[in-house]
Design a protein around this motif. Structure first.
Motif, short mmCIF file in Angstrom:
data_model
loop_
_atom_site.label_atom_id
_atom_site.label_comp_id
_atom_site.label_asym_id
_atom_site.label_seq_id
_atom_site.Cartn_x
_atom_site.Cartn_y
_atom_site.Cartn_z
N LYS A 206 0.82 -1.22 0.00
CA LYS A 206 0.00 0.00 0.00
C LYS A 206 0.85 1.27 0.00
CE LYS A 206 -4.26 -1.84 2.00
NZ LYS A 206 -5.25 -1.70 3.09
N SER A 207 2.16 1.12 0.11
CA SER A 207 3.05 2.28 -0.03
C SER A 207 3.33 2.46 -1.52
CB SER A 207 4.36 2.04 0.74
OG SER A 207 4.11 1.94 2.13
N TYR A 212 -2.94 7.82 -0.48
CA TYR A 212 -2.63 8.65 0.69
C TYR A 212 -3.26 8.08 1.95
CZ TYR A 212 -2.85 12.56 4.00
OH TYR A 212 -2.75 13.34 5.12
N GLU A 213 -4.57 7.89 1.91
CA GLU A 213 -5.31 7.57 3.12
C GLU A 213 -4.85 6.28 3.79
OE1 GLU A 213 -7.74 10.13 0.39
OE2 GLU A 213 -6.55 8.28 0.19
N ASP A 214 -4.58 5.23 3.01
CA ASP A 214 -4.19 3.93 3.56
C ASP A 214 -2.72 3.61 3.30
OD1 ASP A 214 -6.84 3.41 4.40
OD2 ASP A 214 -7.38 2.81 2.36
N ASN A 215 -1.94 4.62 2.94
CA ASN A 215 -0.52 4.41 2.66
C ASN A 215 0.25 4.50 3.98
OD1 ASN A 215 2.25 4.90 2.00
ND2 ASN A 215 1.65 5.61 -0.03
N PRO A 216 0.78 3.37 4.48
CA PRO A 216 1.44 3.40 5.80
C PRO A 216 2.65 4.30 5.85
CG PRO A 216 1.87 1.31 4.68
CD PRO A 216 0.83 2.03 3.87
N LEU A 217 3.42 4.37 4.76
CA LEU A 217 4.60 5.22 4.74
C LEU A 217 4.20 6.69 4.79
CD1 LEU A 217 7.78 4.64 2.66
CD2 LEU A 217 6.77 6.92 2.72
N ARG A 218 3.17 7.05 4.02
CA ARG A 218 2.72 8.45 4.02
C ARG A 218 2.11 8.83 5.36
NH1 ARG A 218 3.24 13.54 1.52
NH2 ARG A 218 2.46 14.62 3.34
N GLN A 219 1.34 7.93 5.97
CA GLN A 219 0.74 8.25 7.26
C GLN A 219 1.80 8.36 8.35
OE1 GLN A 219 -2.36 9.36 7.61
NE2 GLN A 219 -2.42 9.13 5.38
#
Length: 423
Positions: A206-207, A212-219
């Protein structure tokens, strides 16, 4: 059928010809037009936020730190900075209380003689400008851990400022989903340990670009920014001519969400099905300044390509690989599979992570790169180099038993495909 195409290559172009009965489609970033009065657009964006609560506590003793992206990012700082600095000075901020930090992340710190690549002479002469160094532990301060366990070490000059601002652009990012918002601080002025731990999350499926919303790296980036205490972001969305289309100023999370909404509505490229052969360019300088940056274009180009298909990427890489740690990591590695195994054994590190990204792409498609990096170094990196792009294209087309479907993507770094009817 005989069609000629131009691919940006450094500061020049490569011409290629595609001949035969092949299905050929060319994809560009959306041809979005810039507002002719960019200065007014920027000033309005800044002044609309003039009642933002952080300005209520500003005094003439307030200290401000502003991050600025390094030379690998085409941010139009000479357009964004003057209105911002003008507004801050109007609010009574002293020039000596404003520090500009070049957000290099894990890139090599920029020497002072290169600062003029980013800012005009007037700004450089009147304000303190410093290049961040992620490996200088004496200039880092610990701020805690994110929920994903990332230890946050940030530049102490940035931490000490009363008001923390980030300046940059918002665009799709190949594993952070999107650049912009907190990212210029969360990655740009943090320590190597912070960046390594965050970037290890790119191994999660998901990275990926556009999420954005479910992207662990972005969060994780969002949490880092919150721990750092970034107050404001001034971000622009650019077209491929590097012209400003939109400007946002406000809380970093509000800014990134506003930018993502615009990009999703205007900048994704719809395709009916993946292609057999993708001929792409990173988009020229600075997108292909080095291999480290050009790899992002390969990620995007690969999304146009079917499983088992081929991508031919043009990327000059005038500054070489762009990461000595990546080169060192590949010593003794004999295949992409070996690189993945070595990464698991040695642990994730930024720089060597490029080996993992190339390996993940190589697991699904074939790719070769037209570049000025020398042959022996490309072999060490387990990357196939193209000497003559036209000849390689012709050979690849002849290898198919029926005319292949071909996509030409001259600005792959900024061109993100989405299957028609897909999410």
């Amino acid at each position: 059928m005989n069609s000629t195409f131009s691919l940006p290559y450094g500061n020049a172009f490569l011409e290629i010809n595609l001949v035969g009965e092949n299905v050929i489609e060319q994809f560009f970033p959306a041809d979005l037009k810039s507002n002719s009065d960019v200065s007014t657009m920027i000033e309005i964006a800044i002044r609309i936020s003039s009642n933002y609560m952080v300005f209520g506590s500003i005094t003439n003793e307030t200290t401000i730190a502003i991050t600025i992206n390094d030379k690998t990012r085409p941010v139009p700082n000479n357009l964004l900075f003057p209105p911002l600095l003008k507004y801050l000075l109007e609010r009574g901020i002293k020039k000596e209380n404003i520090t500009i930090l070049i957000a290099t992340g894990t890139h090599i710190p920029m020497p002072p003689e290169e600062f003029q690549l980013l800012l005009n002479t007037e700004v450089l002469s009147e304000f303190k400008v410093i290049s961040h160094n992620c490996d200088d532990d004496t200039k880092l301060i610990y701020k805690g851990k994110t929920s994903r366990g990332t230890p946050v070490f940030v530049n102490s000059l940035y931490d000490q400022a009363d008001l923390k601002i980030v300046v940059g652009d918002i665009e799709p990012h190949h594993f952070a989903g999107f650049s912009g918002g907190y990212k210029s601080a969360s990655i740009g002025v943090c320590g190597r340990e912070t960046i390594n731990h965050n970037h290890a999350l790119l191994q999660d499926p998901k990275s990926c670009v556009g999420l954005y919303e479910d992207n662990p790296l972005r969060q994780d980036i969002e949490e880092i920014g919150e721990l750092i205490g970034v107050n404001l972001a001034l971000n622009a969305i650019l077209n491929e001519r590097k012209e400003i289309l939109h400007v946002f100023f406000g809380h970093p999370k509000d800014v990134i969400l506003a930018g993502i909404k615009v990009i999703r509505e205007t900048e994704l490229t719809l395709i009916d099905e993946p292609y057999d052969l993708v001929v792409a360019s990173a988009g020229g300088y600075p997108k292909d300044i080095n291999l480290y940056q050009a790899q992002k274009a390969l990620t995007h180009a690969s999304l146009f390509c079917r499983d088992g298909g081929t991508v031919l990427l043009a990327a000059e890489c005038i500054e070489g690989v762009g990461s000595q740690s990546y080169i060192d990591f590949m010593q003794g590695v004999s295949s992409h599979t070996d690189a993945q195994a070595k990464m698991v054994q040695s642990g994730f590190r930024v720089g060597p992570h490029k080996a993992l990204q190339f390996a993940l792409i190589a697991n699904r498609i074939n790719f070769k790169i037209k570049t000025e990096i020398n042959d022996s170094l490309m072999k060490e990196l387990q990357l196939l180099k193209v000497e003559n792009l036209q000849e390689t294209i012709n050979q690849t087309i002849r290898s198919y038993t029926s005319p292949p479907r071909i996509a030409v993507v001259p600005y792959a770094t900024a061109t993100i495909p989405q299957l028609r009817g897909g999410i």
